[in-house]
Design a protein around this motif. Sequence first.
Motif, PDB file in Angstrom:
ATOM      1  N   ILE A   2       0.792  -1.110  -0.180  1.00 16.21           N
ATOM      2  CA  ILE A   2       0.229   0.063   0.108  1.00 16.21           C
ATOM      3  C   ILE A   2       1.182   1.452   0.816  1.00 16.21           C
ATOM      4  O   ILE A   2       1.695   1.422   0.850  1.00 16.21           O
ATOM      5  CB  ILE A   2      -1.769   0.136   1.110  1.00 16.21           C
ATOM      6  N   ASP A   6      -2.424   6.182  -0.580  1.00 14.95           N
ATOM      7  CA  ASP A   6      -3.578   4.857  -0.266  1.00 14.95           C
ATOM      8  C   ASP A   6      -3.951   5.139   0.730  1.00 14.95           C
ATOM      9  O   ASP A   6      -5.100   4.273   1.105  1.00 14.95           O
ATOM     10  CB  ASP A   6      -3.297   3.312  -1.166  1.00 14.95           C
ATOM     11  N   HIS A   7      -2.981   6.047   1.615  1.00 17.09           N
ATOM     12  CA  HIS A   7      -3.770   5.568   3.390  1.00 17.09           C
ATOM     13  C   HIS A   7      -3.581   6.893   3.865  1.00 17.09           C
ATOM     14  O   HIS A   7      -2.976   7.304   2.932  1.00 17.09           O
ATOM     15  CB  HIS A   7      -2.530   4.786   3.712  1.00 17.09           C
ATOM     16  N   ALA A  41      -6.069   2.386   5.710  1.00 17.79           N
ATOM     17  CA  ALA A  41      -6.236   1.763   3.996  1.00 17.79           C
ATOM     18  C   ALA A  41      -7.651   3.365   4.092  1.00 17.79           C
ATOM     19  O   ALA A  41      -8.865   3.512   4.840  1.00 17.79           O
ATOM     20  CB  ALA A  41      -6.636   0.972   3.439  1.00 17.79           C
ATOM     21  N   ILE A  48      -3.424  -0.293   8.790  1.00 18.11           N
ATOM     22  CA  ILE A  48      -2.444  -0.989   7.777  1.00 18.11           C
ATOM     23  C   ILE A  48      -1.439  -1.400   9.454  1.00 18.11           C
ATOM     24  O   ILE A  48      -0.882  -2.986   9.389  1.00 18.11           O
ATOM     25  CB  ILE A  48      -1.841  -0.069   7.276  1.00 18.11           C
TER      26      ILE A  48
END
Length: 86
Positions: A2, A6-7, A41, A48
């Motif tokens: 990731i 994306d987070h 996320a 995560i």
Amino acid sequence: MIWERDHHLTEIASHRLLGREVVHLETGRKGTVGLVLQHRAKTTDALIKTVAHMRPLDSSGREWTAEVEGLQPIRPIAPDMPAGHR
């Protein structure tokens, strides 16, 4: 994997290790936890990882980060003791 875009990060201001002296079990380094961040996320809000930012107890001045699961308090934590107290 990731990627950063994306987070999102969330500060955990009430984490039980904040302000506590800990040992990083992987490296043996000792430090004081100054900040705890959760990486989540963006699309699912799934956790995560949770990362602590530490200040060294030695005079090296080299701060570092580690996943919270790899940290152990140097002194036992009393269940009724608020964060920030040693």
